[in-house]
Write a protein that holds these residues in place. Structure first.
Motif, PDB file in Angstrom:
ATOM      1  N   HIS A 118      29.299  45.665  60.699  1.00  0.00           N
ATOM      2  CA  HIS A 118      29.610  44.232  60.588  1.00  0.00           C
ATOM      3  C   HIS A 118      30.338  43.683  61.807  1.00  0.00           C
ATOM      4  O   HIS A 118      30.239  42.514  62.119  1.00  0.00           O
ATOM      5  CB  HIS A 118      30.394  43.941  59.306  1.00  0.00           C
ATOM      6  N   TYR A 119      31.062  44.536  62.519  1.00  0.00           N
ATOM      7  CA  TYR A 119      31.725  44.050  63.734  1.00  0.00           C
ATOM      8  C   TYR A 119      30.708  43.613  64.781  1.00  0.00           C
ATOM      9  O   TYR A 119      31.036  42.937  65.739  1.00  0.00           O
ATOM     10  CB  TYR A 119      32.621  45.123  64.338  1.00  0.00           C
ATOM     11  N   TYR A 120      29.489  44.089  64.638  1.00  0.00           N
ATOM     12  CA  TYR A 120      28.436  43.765  65.618  1.00  0.00           C
ATOM     13  C   TYR A 120      27.393  42.828  65.008  1.00  0.00           C
ATOM     14  O   TYR A 120      26.284  42.721  65.506  1.00  0.00           O
ATOM     15  CB  TYR A 120      27.816  45.067  66.141  1.00  0.00           C
ATOM     16  N   ASN A 121      27.741  42.213  63.880  1.00  0.00           N
ATOM     17  CA  ASN A 121      26.873  41.267  63.185  1.00  0.00           C
ATOM     18  C   ASN A 121      25.550  41.907  62.783  1.00  0.00           C
ATOM     19  O   ASN A 121      24.496  41.284  62.847  1.00  0.00           O
ATOM     20  CB  ASN A 121      26.599  40.031  64.061  1.00  0.00           C
ATOM     21  N   ILE A 122      25.605  43.182  62.468  1.00  0.00           N
ATOM     22  CA  ILE A 122      24.377  43.876  62.077  1.00  0.00           C
ATOM     23  C   ILE A 122      24.284  43.846  60.552  1.00  0.00           C
ATOM     24  O   ILE A 122      25.091  44.468  59.867  1.00  0.00           O
ATOM     25  CB  ILE A 122      24.391  45.332  62.589  1.00  0.00           C
TER      26      ILE A 122
END
Ligand code: NAG
Ligand code: NAG
Ligand code: NAG
Ligand code: NAG
Ligand code: NAG
Ligand code: NAG
Ligand code: NAG
Length: 656
Positions: A118-122
């Motif tokens: 989620h930190y990488y918007n995945i």
């Protein structure tokens, strides 16, 4: 960006950083962004300093011998205390948060941390994939005259993975992509992998002498002995508690890193390299007889590793190596990591490789080598620059890491078969501390701790006792070289051998093994220390308006202009102010040197307001410089038009 663009960026970056760093002089506040300044109050280490420095009023000297007295220096002397108190104790900005890293590197495996997507918007893990590429320094070169020959690099093919991959390469780069094309992550991985032992002539494995000791030279750039006490007290305690010997009279022999490291590695001053292996400037160091060659012949694996490639000892305004100098050589790795994952540029250096300080990358690598080569012998020359080069107070950040590093090596028993040299090249060379007397002396008295294991202390007790004796005598990097040679031939330091060697005359040798007693009448001259760097000499302040002051200052400015004479792009300098002048009381002159006087002077020149310090000698109207002229304030981008590391200190470019 494609590779071509990256290279263009890199070159621009090299030039940018090259011109701002000089041999340690940097653009003043221009590179700093306000957000990296973190203030702390008083240093937290005072208690420890008290313990090591009781207020002993009888002790008036750092060392006191017939040939050399160095005044006593206190780590928190009133004259310099303020540099370690508010607002000075800047702390470096941290690296990226490693707990949020997309990739985890452990046990030779790189894997995706699925909790961090989620930190990488995945949002869709099925659309995430990573590409693992090994890279290396190609063996053969096409253009051997290129100044950037050491910077050659080739990448292997891409191995895709969606969960994890085994690391089988010394240097690797991993990129991760989301939804086909969006690059979401990039990082670099350095592994201390086992390599075949090869002689340079291609012969294979040899049986090494089991009784030899591993030798680790671990450098921390620009840290005076006292700054080490002030800023890394836990490491100091570890070394002291484990039989480490602190050379309190260790005096530098040149201005910056290179002239202080060459004597250790080659036993000669850098100015003599042109007789030996670098006939003219700008060629590689491949033909130089570095001491690691001798360790290699004795059956050691060899390593040369620095945590910066741009500021590398052999690469900063120098072309480095064309052949690979040692079995383990990480210049290529650090270079790529700096370019693509360098983060937190602070003055000269990228402090971080993504989420890890570069100094820690180096320290972990050393530890890795000690594990990988546990059943072999290792000679390693390791040099940290990034964290300590520019700020007096930053080394505090490294204290816990170095302590843990040593504790791990002790726990694995590695230290019991190893001699460690924890050293520096000089103290802080510029800035306000250099305008104090203590700052001047500290610059010339770098950290030098030697940590021999118990078995060594017992078996070579005469040698060890001499080493301890020498901790209170005048010593130099030339001595370290001789000491290293003795570690290749342990026969030379048995108790009998030491007795025999002590009975022979060696007092006048430039470098003396620290396993022999250094003569108490040793002077800077005998030890190969130019007067300008000598901390034994006492000075008497003269008036700024005396005729000597004017003469000496004029001579210094004349000398600087002479160095610049072939460079019309540099302005002619004029004397603006005489800031300080002392007449130096120089030891007993010998017959060839009668009727001379010596002065240390500090002047400000114009244009550019450069502040210079130099030692000048006059004999019957003949003026000469002892050592080189130091620059005490930052030259910033004033000297961008010259590309010689020495002239950068002096040149003020006319067209700006
Ligand atoms: C994986 O990510 C989680 C969540 O951020 C973090 O707590 C954990 O430390 C990470 N694992 C590793 C091995 O770094
Ligand atoms: C994730 O998305 C948010 C909102 O669109 C954006 O602000 C942030 O920069 C993105 N993060 C990354 C790592 O792309
Ligand atoms: C993936 O890329 C396609 C086209 O490039 C785009 O339409 C789509 O919105 C992207 N999906 C995500 C989750 O970013
Ligand atoms: C080497 O350089 C020094 C000055 O750095 C010079 O005095 C000497 O003549 C040079 N020697 C050779 C052989 O070029
Ligand atoms: C040390 O030992 C080597 C090899 O045995 C020998 O050649 C050398 O002369 C010795 N050096 C000294 C100073 O005794
Ligand atoms: C220094 O002392 C040694 C003996 O340790 C002696 O042989 C030598 O002559 C002395 N040198 C000087 C310059 O006084
Ligand atoms: C010399 O000049 C400097 C700066 O102008 C001043 O700080 C210093 O006190 C002067 N020294 C003497 C001995 O007059």
């Amino acid at each position: 960006m494609n590779r071509g663009d990256k290279l263009a960026v890199r070159c621009r970056y090299v030039l940018l950083v090259a011109f701002i760093c000089g041999s340690g002089f940097i653009m003043s506040l221009l590179c700093r962004s306000a957000d990296i300044i973190v203030f702390t109050t008083a240093p937290t280490t005072a208690w420890d300093l008290q313990q090591h420095y009781p207020n002993n009023i009888d002790e008036r000297f750092t060392i006191q011998t017939n040939g050399c007295n160095i005044p006593l220096l206190r780590p928190l002397d009133e004259s310099i205390k303020k540099f370690f108190e508010y607002p000075y104790p800047l702390k470096p900005k941290p690296c990226r948060d490693s707990s949020r890293a997309l990739l985890i590197h452990s046990d030779n495996r790189i894997s995706i941390n699925m909790s961090n997507l989620h930190y990488y918007n995945i949002t869709d893990a099925n659309k995430l994939f990573c590409c693992y590429r090994a890279f290396y320094r190609p063996l053969y070169v096409t253009d051997i005259t290129s100044f950037f020959i050491d910077n050659r690099v080739e990448y292997g093919e891409c191995y895709y993975f969606t969960e994890s991959i085994l690391v089988n390469d010394e240097f690797a780069k991993v990129n991760c992509f989301y939804n086909e094309t969006t690059k979401v992550y990039e990082n670099f991985y350095l592994s201390a992998l086992k390599k075949d032992f090869l002689y340079h002539d291609g012969r294979g494995e040899i049986t090494h002498n089991k009784r030899l000791y591993n030798v680790l030279i671990i450098g921390i750039d620009a840290v005076s002995r006292l700054n080490f006490y002030r800023k890394m007290p836990k490491t100091v305690s570890f070394l002291k508690d484990n039989g480490g010997v602190d050379l309190v009279g260790f005096n530098k022999v040149g201005d910056n890193t290179f002239p202080n490291v060459i004597p250790v590695l080659l036993g000669i001053p850098d100015t003599e390299l042109n007789h030996t292996c670098v006939p003219y400037e700008g060629i590689t160091f491949d033909n130089c007889p570095f001491i690691w060659e001798q360790f290699k012949r004795a059956g050691y694996y060899t390593a040369l590793a620095e945590d910066s490639s741009l500021l590398g000892t052999f690469n900063y305004f120098r072309p480095g190596f064309s052949r690979t100098p040692t079995d383990y050589y990480i210049h290529t790795f650090i270079q790529e990591a700096e370019i693509y994952s360098g983060y937190n540029l602070d003055f000269n250096c990228f402090l971080c490789m993504n989420d890890k300080y570069f100094y820690k990358v180096l320290l972990d690598y050393i530890e890795g080598l000690t594990v990988t080569l546990e059943n072999h012998k290792l000679f390693g020359f390791f040099w940290e620059v990034t964290m300590s080069h520019d700020y007096l107070n930053y080394p505090v950040v490294m204290d816990d890491s170095y302590l843990k590093f040593f504790e791990k090596l002790q726990a694995s028993n590695y230290l019991s078969e190893t001699i460690v040299f924890l050293m520096s090249d000089h103290g802080m060379r510029w800035g306000n501390i250099r305008f104090t007397k203590q700052g001047r002396l500290e610059e010339r008295l770098p950290l030098m701790f030697i940590l021999p294991p118990l078995s060594f202390r017992e078996k070579y007790s005469n040698a060890y006792n001499n080493l301890k004796l020498n901790s209170k005598r005048l010593t130099t990097p030339f001595d370290i070289h001789e000491t290293l040679l003795d570690l290749i031939n342990l026969k030379n330091i048995t108790n009998d051998a030491i007795t025999t060697r002590t009975s022979k005359y060696y007092a006048n040798k430039r470098g003396i093994s620290l396993f022999l007693p250094i003569p108490t009448n040793r002077t800077c001259k005998m030890a190969g220390i130019d007067d300008h760097w000598c901390t034994c000499h006492k000075g008497t302040l003269l008036s700024n308006v005396s005729s000597e002051a004017f003469q000496v200052s004029t001579q210094l400015v004349r000398h600087l202009n002479m160095l610049l004479k072939d460079h019309p792009e540099c302005a002619k300098l004029a004397l603006a102010e005489i800031m300080e002048i002392s007449e130096m009381e120089v030891g007993e002159p010998d017959d060839s040197e009668t009727g001379w006087r010596e002065f240390m002077v500090m002047v400000r020149t114009t244009p550019g307001d450069g502040v210079f310090e130099a030692t000048l000698r006059v004999q019957e109207h003949d003026w000469s410089l002892a050592g080189s002229a130091s620059r005490l304030n930052l030259y910033g981008d004033q000297s961008r038009c010259v590309h010689n590391y020495q002239l950068k200190l002096y040149c003020y470019c006319i067209y700006r």
